[in-house]
Design a protein around this motif. Structure first.
Motif, PDB file in Angstrom:
ATOM      1  N   ILE A   1       0.829  -1.208   0.000  1.00 29.58           N
ATOM      2  CA  ILE A   1       0.000   0.000   0.000  1.00 29.58           C
ATOM      3  C   ILE A   1       0.861   1.254   0.000  1.00 29.58           C
ATOM      4  O   ILE A   1       0.481   2.294  -0.566  1.00 29.58           O
ATOM      5  CB  ILE A   1      -0.950  -0.027   1.212  1.00 29.58           C
ATOM      6  CG1 ILE A   1      -1.934  -1.197   1.079  1.00 29.58           C
ATOM      7  CG2 ILE A   1      -1.712   1.281   1.343  1.00 29.58           C
ATOM      8  CD1 ILE A   1      -2.835  -1.378   2.278  1.00 29.58           C
TER       9      ILE A   1
ATOM     10  N   ASP B   1       1.459   2.213  -3.560  1.00 32.20           N
ATOM     11  CA  ASP B   1       0.281   2.263  -4.428  1.00 32.20           C
ATOM     12  C   ASP B   1       0.043   3.701  -4.880  1.00 32.20           C
ATOM     13  O   ASP B   1      -0.075   4.607  -4.053  1.00 32.20           O
ATOM     14  CB  ASP B   1      -0.939   1.722  -3.672  1.00 32.20           C
ATOM     15  CG  ASP B   1      -2.164   1.600  -4.563  1.00 32.20           C
ATOM     16  OD1 ASP B   1      -2.035   1.793  -5.793  1.00 32.20           O
ATOM     17  OD2 ASP B   1      -3.246   1.292  -4.033  1.00 32.20           O
ATOM     18  N   ASP B   2      -0.055   3.903  -6.197  1.00 26.28           N
ATOM     19  CA  ASP B   2      -0.273   5.246  -6.731  1.00 26.28           C
ATOM     20  C   ASP B   2      -1.748   5.646  -6.677  1.00 26.28           C
ATOM     21  O   ASP B   2      -2.063   6.819  -6.819  1.00 26.28           O
ATOM     22  CB  ASP B   2       0.218   5.319  -8.175  1.00 26.28           C
ATOM     23  CG  ASP B   2       0.242   6.742  -8.704  1.00 26.28           C
ATOM     24  OD1 ASP B   2       0.834   7.616  -8.042  1.00 26.28           O
ATOM     25  OD2 ASP B   2      -0.365   6.984  -9.771  1.00 26.28           O
ATOM     26  N   GLY B   3      -2.640   4.679  -6.461  1.00 28.07           N
ATOM     27  CA  GLY B   3      -4.061   4.973  -6.352  1.00 28.07           C
ATOM     28  C   GLY B   3      -4.538   4.837  -4.919  1.00 28.07           C
ATOM     29  O   GLY B   3      -3.760   4.590  -3.995  1.00 28.07           O
ATOM     30  N   ASN B   4      -5.845   4.988  -4.760  1.00 28.02           N
ATOM     31  CA  ASN B   4      -6.460   4.784  -3.450  1.00 28.02           C
ATOM     32  C   ASN B   4      -6.797   3.311  -3.302  1.00 28.02           C
ATOM     33  O   ASN B   4      -7.571   2.756  -4.102  1.00 28.02           O
ATOM     34  CB  ASN B   4      -7.724   5.639  -3.313  1.00 28.02           C
ATOM     35  CG  ASN B   4      -8.259   5.643  -1.893  1.00 28.02           C
ATOM     36  OD1 ASN B   4      -8.493   4.602  -1.299  1.00 28.02           O
ATOM     37  ND2 ASN B   4      -8.460   6.829  -1.339  1.00 28.02           N
ATOM     38  N   PHE B   5      -6.232   2.695  -2.291  1.00 30.55           N
ATOM     39  CA  PHE B   5      -6.390   1.244  -2.145  1.00 30.55           C
ATOM     40  C   PHE B   5      -7.844   0.845  -1.946  1.00 30.55           C
ATOM     41  O   PHE B   5      -8.243  -0.257  -2.345  1.00 30.55           O
ATOM     42  CB  PHE B   5      -5.550   0.763  -0.955  1.00 30.55           C
ATOM     43  CG  PHE B   5      -5.649  -0.710  -0.690  1.00 30.55           C
ATOM     44  CD1 PHE B   5      -5.120  -1.625  -1.588  1.00 30.55           C
ATOM     45  CD2 PHE B   5      -6.274  -1.188   0.454  1.00 30.55           C
ATOM     46  CE1 PHE B   5      -5.201  -2.986  -1.349  1.00 30.55           C
ATOM     47  CE2 PHE B   5      -6.370  -2.545   0.700  1.00 30.55           C
ATOM     48  CZ  PHE B   5      -5.828  -3.449  -0.208  1.00 30.55           C
TER      49      PHE B   5
ATOM     50  N   GLY C   1      -6.546  -1.297  -6.459  1.00 30.18           N
ATOM     51  CA  GLY C   1      -7.525  -1.044  -5.409  1.00 30.18           C
ATOM     52  C   GLY C   1      -8.494  -2.195  -5.289  1.00 30.18           C
ATOM     53  O   GLY C   1      -8.553  -3.088  -6.149  1.00 30.18           O
TER      54      GLY C   1
ATOM     55  N   THR D   1     -10.668   2.636  -3.079  1.00 29.65           N
ATOM     56  CA  THR D   1     -11.632   3.119  -4.072  1.00 29.65           C
ATOM     57  C   THR D   1     -11.185   2.956  -5.516  1.00 29.65           C
ATOM     58  O   THR D   1     -11.989   3.198  -6.425  1.00 29.65           O
ATOM     59  CB  THR D   1     -11.947   4.595  -3.814  1.00 29.65           C
ATOM     60  OG1 THR D   1     -10.742   5.372  -3.914  1.00 29.65           O
ATOM     61  CG2 THR D   1     -12.549   4.783  -2.427  1.00 29.65           C
ATOM     62  N   THR D   2      -9.976   2.563  -5.772  1.00 30.56           N
ATOM     63  CA  THR D   2      -9.489   2.456  -7.151  1.00 30.56           C
ATOM     64  C   THR D   2     -10.128   1.263  -7.857  1.00 30.56           C
ATOM     65  O   THR D   2     -10.226   0.169  -7.293  1.00 30.56           O
ATOM     66  CB  THR D   2      -7.962   2.311  -7.169  1.00 30.56           C
ATOM     67  OG1 THR D   2      -7.377   3.457  -6.550  1.00 30.56           O
ATOM     68  CG2 THR D   2      -7.437   2.183  -8.593  1.00 30.56           C
TER      69      THR D   2
ATOM     70  N   LYS E   1      -0.698   0.774  -9.566  1.00 28.21           N
ATOM     71  CA  LYS E   1      -2.002   1.343  -9.211  1.00 28.21           C
ATOM     72  C   LYS E   1      -3.000   0.209  -9.063  1.00 28.21           C
ATOM     73  O   LYS E   1      -3.275  -0.514 -10.021  1.00 28.21           O
ATOM     74  CB  LYS E   1      -2.462   2.326 -10.285  1.00 28.21           C
ATOM     75  CG  LYS E   1      -3.682   3.142  -9.891  1.00 28.21           C
ATOM     76  CD  LYS E   1      -3.995   4.189 -10.958  1.00 28.21           C
ATOM     77  CE  LYS E   1      -5.168   5.064 -10.533  1.00 28.21           C
ATOM     78  NZ  LYS E   1      -5.489   6.101 -11.551  1.00 28.21           N
TER      79      LYS E   1
END
Length: 335
Positions: A67, A70-74, A90, A76-77, A88
């Motif tokens: 995490i 992680d370049d995104g939101n774990f 999620g 909500t991605t 990235k």
């Protein structure tokens, strides 16, 4: 004639059995067998807690490694690309698919399982109840991959008619609309999971209903109750906690099922408004399909999703225990 006026002292009251048992328990186990059993019991409980803690620590450590990169939101991605730089990924789609398919499975399996258990214990003759119970016991022992193969080769090809009927009469809801194509959707997964967990819930519920005190049923019959009224007033209140426990066992298998789901589902990382449209995914299916080909970082990401499934399972079990504790006064098992 002289009458004696002497009074004898009343006999001392006997100690209550519970008090005597409590004093013996307070003194501890004195026999070698009791001491050995006590030690094994305590050791087993402590070992279980240690194992659970070790699992939680391992999952949390490996999940934190993934995490943090992680370049995104774990949470909500809507992607799972662990091979990119930066990665990235999620769990939004996985959480949705896992929860929805499990809810569908429980909604289909629990009423049928309770009905079968009541039929075997209160309606079916003994000669018929025995073979049916034996077949249900065999269904519980069937491996998951066999259910998956049956679902892919038999269930999926024969669901087109059901999907068409649901779309014709309930498609206006949007949840049950169908755009055509192979019925490899979350509804298919829910139906297959319902078949898989049906034996577990049925067997446990049947054994719980068998423990209903005969006097409760006879008292209801003596008051003029019908057989259904006996079940409603005496059997179901007594077995409510047991049915909840059986349902949680089935839900645990539904949440963690892998191969059967991977065999019948067409996974995609998007959320469909309709349960009949192909797509979606679950935690266990995603881990099973991607783990062998994943890099070390990809495995950490999959372990992070496994941590979420671990937490969901703990929350579900905790909620079940709370429900049982609140309803235990209605259960004859606590009498």
């Amino acid at each position: 004639m002289e009458i004696s006026t002497q009074h004898t002292d009343p006999a001392p009251p006997l100690a209550a059995p519970s008090t005597a048992v409590g004093k013996r328990a307070a003194r501890g186990a004195t026999r070698p067998g009791d001491r050995i059993f006590l030690g094994l019991s305590r050791g087993s409980g402590i070992l279980l807690l240690v194992i659970m803690a070790a699992i939680a620590v391992f999952l949390t450590y490996r999940a934190a490694l993934a995490i943090s990169k992680d370049d995104g939101n774990f949470l909500t991605t809507f992607e799972w690309n662990t091979g990119l730089l930066p990665a990235k990924f999620g769990i939004a789609v996985l959480a949705f698919g896992t929860v929805v398919s499990s809810i569908v499975a429980m909604a289909l399996a629990v009423p049928v399982a309770v009905g079968i258990a009541l039929f075997l214990t209160h309606y079916a003759p003994r000669r018929l109840a025995g073979p049916i119970a034996y077949v249900i016991d065999l269904l519980a022992a069937v491996p998951s991959i066999v259910y998956g193969l049956w679902g892919a080769l038999v269930l999926v090809p024969h669901l087109s008619g059901l999907y068409g009927w649901l779309d014709a009469y309930l498609g206006w809801t949007g949840i049950l609309s169908w755009q055509g194509g192979a019925p490899r959707s979350l509804l298919t997964v829910g139906i297959l999971l319902a078949i898989m967990i049906l034996p577990i819930i049925t067997n446990v519920s049947r054994e719980v209903f068998r423990q209903v005190p005969r006097m409760h049923e006879e008292a209801a019959l003596a008051l003029g109750a019908t057989r259904w009224e006996v079940i409603r007033m005496a059997v179901l209140p007594f077995g409510r906690s047991g049915v909840i426990s059986a349902s949680m066992l089935g839900l645990g298998r539904a949440l963690g099922e892998t191969m059967a789901v991977a065999t019948v589902l067409s996974p995609t990382f998007d959320i469909q408004a309709s349960l009949l449209d192909p797509g979606g995914g679950t935690f266990a299916q995603n881990i099973a399909s991607k783990f062998n080909e994943a890099t070390e970082f990809g495995q950490d990401a999959l372990i992070a999703s496994g941590l979420v499934l671990f937490v969901i399972t703990l929350l579900v079990n905790g909620a079940a225990r709370m429900i049982i504790n609140r309803r235990k006064e209605y259960s004859g098992a606590n009498a």
